[in-house]
Design a protein around this motif. Structure first.
Motif, PDB file in Angstrom:
ATOM      1  N   ARG A   1       0.498  -0.630   0.161  1.00  0.00           N
ATOM      2  CA  ARG A   1       0.541   0.018   0.019  1.00  0.00           C
ATOM      3  C   ARG A   1       0.940   1.645  -0.069  1.00  0.00           C
ATOM      4  N   LEU A   2       0.729   2.108  -1.223  1.00  0.00           N
ATOM      5  CA  LEU A   2       1.835   2.888  -0.962  1.00  0.00           C
ATOM      6  C   LEU A   2       1.494   4.245  -1.160  1.00  0.00           C
ATOM      7  N   LEU A   3       2.048   4.960   0.187  1.00  0.00           N
ATOM      8  CA  LEU A   3       1.840   6.061   0.266  1.00  0.00           C
ATOM      9  C   LEU A   3       2.718   7.658  -1.154  1.00  0.00           C
ATOM     10  N   ARG A   4       2.180   8.385  -1.345  1.00  0.00           N
ATOM     11  CA  ARG A   4       3.029   8.291  -2.742  1.00  0.00           C
ATOM     12  C   ARG A   4       3.029   9.984  -2.257  1.00  0.00           C
ATOM     13  N   GLY A   5       3.478  10.587  -3.469  1.00  0.00           N
ATOM     14  CA  GLY A   5       3.930  11.919  -3.725  1.00  0.00           C
ATOM     15  C   GLY A   5       5.059  12.739  -2.178  1.00  0.00           C
ATOM     16  N   LYS A   6       4.677  13.895  -1.552  1.00  0.00           N
ATOM     17  CA  LYS A   6       5.561  14.529  -0.922  1.00  0.00           C
ATOM     18  C   LYS A   6       5.466  13.128   0.486  1.00  0.00           C
ATOM     19  N   VAL A   7       6.160  12.088   1.064  1.00  0.00           N
ATOM     20  CA  VAL A   7       5.278  11.468   2.230  1.00  0.00           C
ATOM     21  C   VAL A   7       6.607  11.512   3.391  1.00  0.00           C
ATOM     22  N   PRO A   8       5.944  12.169   4.371  1.00  0.00           N
ATOM     23  CA  PRO A   8       6.440  12.147   5.528  1.00  0.00           C
ATOM     24  C   PRO A   8       7.744  11.153   6.480  1.00  0.00           C
ATOM     25  N   ARG A   9       8.992  11.890   6.593  1.00  0.00           N
ATOM     26  CA  ARG A   9       9.121  11.203   7.143  1.00  0.00           C
ATOM     27  C   ARG A   9       9.543  10.958   8.691  1.00  0.00           C
ATOM     28  N   VAL A  10       9.110   9.776   9.324  1.00  0.00           N
ATOM     29  CA  VAL A  10       8.638   9.431  10.627  1.00  0.00           C
ATOM     30  C   VAL A  10       9.755   8.430  11.740  1.00  0.00           C
ATOM     31  N   LEU A  11      10.240   7.638  10.945  1.00  0.00           N
ATOM     32  CA  LEU A  11      10.958   6.309  11.555  1.00  0.00           C
ATOM     33  C   LEU A  11      12.642   6.985  11.354  1.00  0.00           C
ATOM     34  N   ASP A  12      13.013   8.515  11.373  1.00  0.00           N
ATOM     35  CA  ASP A  12      14.398   8.073  11.148  1.00  0.00           C
ATOM     36  C   ASP A  12      14.508   9.290  12.786  1.00  0.00           C
ATOM     37  N   ARG A  13      13.344   9.019  13.422  1.00  0.00           N
ATOM     38  CA  ARG A  13      13.776   9.566  14.597  1.00  0.00           C
ATOM     39  C   ARG A  13      13.774   8.869  15.283  1.00  0.00           C
ATOM     40  N   PHE A  14      13.691   6.730  15.155  1.00  0.00           N
ATOM     41  CA  PHE A  14      14.108   5.906  15.554  1.00  0.00           C
ATOM     42  C   PHE A  14      15.281   5.366  15.425  1.00  0.00           C
ATOM     43  N   GLU A  15      16.576   5.523  15.924  1.00  0.00           N
ATOM     44  CA  GLU A  15      17.944   5.101  15.362  1.00  0.00           C
ATOM     45  C   GLU A  15      17.922   3.427  15.599  1.00  0.00           C
ATOM     46  N   GLY A  16      18.127   2.876  14.310  1.00  0.00           N
ATOM     47  CA  GLY A  16      18.570   1.450  14.037  1.00  0.00           C
ATOM     48  C   GLY A  16      17.164   1.237  13.542  1.00  0.00           C
ATOM     49  N   TYR A  17      16.117   1.197  13.418  1.00  0.00           N
ATOM     50  CA  TYR A  17      14.803   0.988  12.543  1.00  0.00           C
ATOM     51  C   TYR A  17      15.272   0.879  11.967  1.00  0.00           C
ATOM     52  N   LYS A  18      15.166  -0.885  11.461  1.00  0.00           N
ATOM     53  CA  LYS A  18      15.353  -1.491   9.865  1.00  0.00           C
ATOM     54  C   LYS A  18      13.772  -2.518   9.596  1.00  0.00           C
ATOM     55  N   PHE A  19      13.511  -1.894   8.675  1.00  0.00           N
ATOM     56  CA  PHE A  19      11.961  -2.484   7.844  1.00  0.00           C
ATOM     57  C   PHE A  19      12.560  -3.748   7.268  1.00  0.00           C
ATOM     58  N   GLU A  20      11.738  -5.154   7.817  1.00  0.00           N
ATOM     59  CA  GLU A  20      11.709  -6.778   7.496  1.00  0.00           C
ATOM     60  C   GLU A  20      10.093  -7.004   6.961  1.00  0.00           C
ATOM     61  N   ILE A  21      10.170  -7.253   6.555  1.00  0.00           N
ATOM     62  CA  ILE A  21       9.357  -8.320   5.902  1.00  0.00           C
ATOM     63  C   ILE A  21       8.606  -9.532   6.955  1.00  0.00           C
ATOM     64  N   GLY A  22       7.650  -9.621   7.444  1.00  0.00           N
ATOM     65  CA  GLY A  22       7.320 -10.283   8.675  1.00  0.00           C
ATOM     66  C   GLY A  22       7.599 -10.093   9.744  1.00  0.00           C
ATOM     67  N   LYS A  23       7.710  -8.786   9.862  1.00  0.00           N
ATOM     68  CA  LYS A  23       8.179  -8.128  11.361  1.00  0.00           C
ATOM     69  C   LYS A  23       8.038  -7.149  12.151  1.00  0.00           C
ATOM     70  N   ALA A  24       6.982  -7.100  13.001  1.00  0.00           N
ATOM     71  CA  ALA A  24       6.939  -5.893  13.952  1.00  0.00           C
ATOM     72  C   ALA A  24       7.687  -4.966  14.816  1.00  0.00           C
ATOM     73  N   LYS A  25       7.922  -3.801  14.287  1.00  0.00           N
ATOM     74  CA  LYS A  25       8.502  -3.268  15.506  1.00  0.00           C
ATOM     75  C   LYS A  25       7.948  -2.928  16.245  1.00  0.00           C
ATOM     76  N   ARG A  26       8.612  -2.819  17.618  1.00  0.00           N
ATOM     77  CA  ARG A  26       8.257  -1.495  19.202  1.00  0.00           C
ATOM     78  C   ARG A  26       8.906  -0.370  19.007  1.00  0.00           C
ATOM     79  N   LEU A  27       8.239   0.494  18.572  1.00  0.00           N
ATOM     80  CA  LEU A  27       8.246   2.286  18.149  1.00  0.00           C
ATOM     81  C   LEU A  27       8.763   2.731  19.680  1.00  0.00           C
ATOM     82  N   LEU A  28       8.123   2.732  20.417  1.00  0.00           N
ATOM     83  CA  LEU A  28       7.728   3.206  21.894  1.00  0.00           C
ATOM     84  C   LEU A  28       6.993   2.616  22.789  1.00  0.00           C
ATOM     85  N   ASP A  29       7.214   2.605  23.736  1.00  0.00           N
ATOM     86  CA  ASP A  29       7.340   1.771  25.295  1.00  0.00           C
ATOM     87  C   ASP A  29       6.145   2.614  25.875  1.00  0.00           C
TER      88      ASP A  29
END
Length: 331
Positions: A178-206
């Protein structure tokens, strides 16, 4: 989006980015060009929507590897299946409504049943356009979840999209993104070391007061809501579930069980019928996990046309409305 934030485009197709939020233009198109420079098997194919799915970036860089199929989504899917059979990796773009409603049978029998290496990348998922039910793919995940062999990805931002392109290239099999197009926000830059992986959920905040499990643009809303509530003394955890299928059941169960008394919210830019929320509700029931469970999503109805910020408020997926829902259920 608050009333104070200025829309950067027509209100019907407004950017989901805040006024001062960092963005990247056409992250999918640029990431695909980068991947194609390393892999000559990558092709770009579309049904008269290259400019509106950011595939025009690829077309400019590799015109000899770009195929414009015209307004014929069924033909597009069949052609991509043929290309995949010949060993290519076709990235196919259209709108989510056209892939899920119009070309379903062709994707199912020509691509998914044969486990062909076709990447279906579709713009306007959920409520990301104000042009009414003909363009709002509010049920695409529900339609595709039942299709065997099909991986479903709902990226949060430009970072997710950039990383998911190479992940899809490395992954052998059909994928729907599901594509977000055009000028897309950069939200995950603040989470150092974040890496997208197919099939993996990631805790961003506790946080021990509530847990939001989210996908797509609703992860951005969840983070914004958590930030505002934290300033007021309520600690909300956010688990980003970018892959809808296969679901990362181990991580989801682990996070839910960490604080058994914590209410769980599932936030998605999709109908409350058949999407991430029902997937997780089914998982928790099967595993005998009893929690206070709430869904934040689009209603089971055809949505109105209109300005996107107004519609996001109306249907409960704006940051303001997410905060309101959380406050109703968190002591």
């Amino acid at each position: 989006m608050s009333a104070k934030k200025k829309l950067k485009t027509s209100a019907m197709i407004a950017s989901i980015a805040g006024e001062d939020q960092p963005t990247t233009a056409a992250p999918f198109g640029h990431a695909l060009v980068e991947a194609a420079a390393k892999n000559p098997k990558i092709l770009g194919m579309t049904a008269d929507l290259g400019k509106y799915t950011d595939l025009h970036i690829f077309a400019q860089a590799y015109p000899e590897r770009y195929y414009q199929m015209g307004m014929a989504e069924q033909l597009l899917m069949m052609a991509s299946a043929g290309m995949a059979r010949e060993g290519f990796i076709p990235f196919v773009t259209t709108y989510s409504v056209f892939a899920s409603r119009r070309a379903y049978d062709f994707i199912c029998l020509a691509i998914a049943e044969e486990k062909l290496n076709v990447k279906i990348v579709c713009a306007l998922p959920g409520l990301t356009t104000g042009y009414g039910p003909s363009h709002q793919a509010t049920e695409d995940i529900a339609i595709f979840r039942g299709m065997p062999n099909l991986t479903i990805i709902d990226p949060c931002d430009a970072v997710d999209i950039e990383q998911s392109v190479q992940a899809m290239v490395d992954f052998d099999g059909p994928v729907y993104l599901r594509l977000l197009r055009g000028k897309v926000p950069r939200v995950l830059d603040r989470f150092e070391g974040y890496k997208f992986e197919i099939g993996k959920a990631k805790r961003l905040l506790d946080g021990e007061d509530a847990l939001i499990i989210s996908s797509g643009l609703m992860t951005m809303r969840a983070i914004e809501a958590a930030d505002e509530l934290r300033d007021k003394g309520t600690n909300v955890a956010v688990l980003h579930c970018a892959t809808i299928k296969p679901l990362d059941t181990d991580t989801i169960l682990k996070e839910v069980r960490r604080y058994p008394e914590r209410p769980v919210f599932v936030a998605e830019n999709h109908s409350i019928i058949g999407g991430l929320g029902e997937s997780i509700a089914s998982l928790l029931m099967k595993e005998g996990v009893s929690v206070k469970f709430n869904q934040i999503g689009l209603p089971d109805e055809f949505l109105d046309a209109g300005a996107l910020p107004t519609l996001h408020d109306r249907y409960g997926i704006s940051t303001k409305e997410v905060i309101k829902t959380l406050k109703q259920h968190v002591a």
